[in-house]
Design an enzyme around this catalytic site. Sequence first.
Site, PDB file in Angstrom:
ATOM      1  CG  HIS A 129      -2.290  -0.650   0.467  1.00  0.00           C
ATOM      2  ND1 HIS A 129      -2.163  -2.215   0.535  1.00  0.00           N
ATOM      3  CD2 HIS A 129      -3.503  -0.318   0.476  1.00  0.00           C
ATOM      4  CE1 HIS A 129      -3.399  -2.393   0.162  1.00  0.00           C
ATOM      5  NE2 HIS A 129      -4.119  -1.362   0.098  1.00  0.00           N
ATOM      6  CD  GLU A 158      -8.688 -10.175  -4.034  1.00  0.00           C
ATOM      7  OE1 GLU A 158      -7.515  -9.596  -4.548  1.00  0.00           O
ATOM      8  OE2 GLU A 158      -9.448  -9.611  -3.355  1.00  0.00           O
ATOM      9  CG  ASP A 174      -4.125 -10.198  -3.307  1.00  0.00           C
ATOM     10  OD1 ASP A 174      -3.105 -10.299  -2.731  1.00  0.00           O
ATOM     11  OD2 ASP A 174      -5.028  -9.154  -3.348  1.00  0.00           O
ATOM     12  CB  CYS A 208      -9.391  -4.640 -11.093  1.00  0.00           C
ATOM     13  SG  CYS A 208      -9.432  -5.514  -9.900  1.00  0.00           S
TER      14      CYS A 208
HETATM   15  C1  PEP Z   1      -5.497  -7.332  -6.919  1.00  0.00           C
HETATM   16  O1  PEP Z   1      -5.282  -8.343  -5.856  1.00  0.00           O
HETATM   17  O2  PEP Z   1      -5.192  -7.665  -7.998  1.00  0.00           O
HETATM   18  C2  PEP Z   1      -6.100  -6.092  -6.375  1.00  0.00           C
HETATM   19  C3  PEP Z   1      -6.544  -5.415  -7.461  1.00  0.00           C
HETATM   20  O3  PEP Z   1      -6.345  -5.878  -5.296  1.00  0.00           O
HETATM   21  P1  PEP Z   1      -5.204  -5.050  -4.254  1.00  0.00           P
HETATM   22  O4  PEP Z   1      -4.074  -4.651  -5.299  1.00  0.00           O
HETATM   23  O5  PEP Z   1      -5.828  -3.982  -3.479  1.00  0.00           O
HETATM   24  O6  PEP Z   1      -5.083  -6.381  -3.469  1.00  0.00           O
HETATM   25 MG    MG Z   2      -6.201  -8.031  -4.227  1.00  0.00          MG
END
Ligand code: PEP
Ligand code: MG
Length: 735
Positions: A354, A590, A614, A661
Amino acid sequence: VKTLTNTIEKISEKAFYFEQAEEQDDFLKESLQSIQLDTSAEMAAIFLYEKSSNELIFRAGIDTAGVWDRSKMSEDVPSFQVSEHEAGRAFTQNKVIRLDFEKSEEHPFSSKLILPLSLGPMNIGILILAHSEENFFKEYNDFDLTSAVRDLADILSNSSLFLQGNEELHIISGQKASTGIAFGYAIPFWAEKNLETILPAENKEAELSRFHQSVELAIEQLETLQNSSTLVISEMGNMIFSAHILMIKDHSFIQKMVDEIEAGATADAAITTVVNEYAQRFSEMSEQRFSEKAQDVRDLGYRLKNNLNSGKKRQFSYKGKIALARHIYPSDLLRLSMQGVSGIVLFGAGVTAHISILARSLDVPVLITDDPSLFAINDGTRLLLDAIKGKLYIEPTEDFVRERQSKVKKHVDPRIFTLKGKTRDNVFVQVAANVNILKDAEDAKKQGSEGIGLYRSEFPFILKNDFLTEEQQYHIYKKIAESQKGKEVIFRTADIGGDKLMQGRQDSEDNPFLGVRGIRFSLANRDMFRDQLRAMIRAGYQKQLGIMLPMVSSVEEVLEAKDEIKKIQDSLKSDGITFAEKLKIGAMIELPSAAMVVEEIARECDFLSIGTNDLTMYLLAVDRTNENLSHLYRSHHPAVLSVLQSIVKNSQGHSVEISVCGDAAADPVLIPFFIGIGIRKLSVSPFNIEPVKKRIAQFTLDEAKKIAGELLSINRIVEMDRYLKDFSIRYPEPV
Ligand code: PEP
Ligand code: MG
């Protein structure tokens, strides 16, 4: 109680006279002499650490018979293995060690004091003091000794005497967490040297009034920041800066500084001393929400000092500054960015996904290095941070800076991108935005986003390191929903856990990535989940709203969440509050388990979104945040591609929209792959929207299908690498 502070000050003044490398030994001896004289020690010696042999090796010493010098010694230079002896312990554990013996042949010195010499977190050697009398050093306290030797090490390194291989210091290598280039002046966020400047008594009143003016100005500045209406700030800023305001209005904090000035310190020195003391205390606290305050307090200290010296300039900013820090929390990152910081260099690992995601959103270049020479960089040093190449250049030449900057000037396209994403033969592929903070939503709109495909709603929680009330969340979500002017907006419920921990709110777990994360956290914390859902559903009034669940591993979790959503809609209705009556409910795919049972999940959802970040991690058992494994973390792995195809295949036939995504959605090779296997929506970070649309337009649907087929036929990684290399030549990226 005795102190070493004055001695260190004397040494510090002398450092000025020994600038040449040849004078290095003389300076060391002079310093030892001062220490010996002031402490009345009978022996003083400095040992320096040598990495190659993992030993502490004698560098210089002095005793009642005179100075002993390494160059004049026989081959037998004294040394300690760092794993042995109390000297090794003082060094490795960074501790003051006192040894008291009965006087004997073996121990001519009854009292010994071993002090670690450290530069930032890096220990560079030890200082030993000894005396034949028992308990000779008992009047020195450890705290004073620790801070005195830290200053000593600092002085020695400042005058460039201590570090071997000085030339190597000029480039520090690291991993980039957020790409970009920044030029600026170093601002280190670790303990500053205490300034022992003494003020003539007749100046005291003037100094106090100067100090109070600086405090008043800081309050004014912070309140302006807090109430500022710029986008990012209105979202989280008031929470983030309210901590500063509380601190500055805290009577004891300011009073301590006043006391220092009353006692004769300059205002600058008073601020440094008190800030160091508070930061030290905070950073020793184990709970994150307190240890987080260490940076806060340093940040505030910089502001106060800057105000003291800014004359008529009433603004304070970190513009043109490169922050060097040991550790950074999301809230620090946001705060520094809001105050204009140009770049950040972090020491060590432990940077969560993050931090990188947020830094990219804020457009702040961030480099992570494990090179301890970072700690030798002084306040104000000119730096070029190249977080594209992964390098930090120290005191670069002006030509070099100009050349590097001109190469990477951002291309700003004044057009407003309104075209829809489509293939060369006009098959529409929607390109939506991934949004982390409000600024992304605005950027996305300017870049021509077709709605928001993923809003990571945990960001405000992580930034605040606490939950937000329903009302606070509602205001943020509403702004995000409104930013898209009627286009679809998908709010993902909080994905807390994994490496996005909120400490103090969550039990620590041995395997957080396999622990209470995402929907598991929400279902286990129903009050928080309900507050969040209410805020989202209210914010979605008269909008095209989607609610998406992260980390789903089975359909039951979807059913439980749907049940909560239904109940909340009912209660909002009976309360007469406006809310989204029609909304879509979806799940992230995911986890490998979700991919395996995707048919069942699709039956219960309006849409699905594949989280390749993920999914890749869990399929390959490779931690996405572990830099040492980055060569194994590959979304092009044959196993990943095959699972991606099966997800799409098995969810077809249910009237469910399916998108991607994760970061792979912007990958130039995977874009045609996704289209080829049947994906018609990609959600990417705002500045990827335009390039992704251009890439989509390069292919026809048939070409995309052919490419997908080719990729799926590859079973070996070496073959895949060859294909990828070849591919970039066959289909160069559009300019
Ligand atoms: C992912 O895991 O691809 C995703 C889009 O979520 P995050 O990166 O927030 O875990
Ligand atoms: Mg994710």
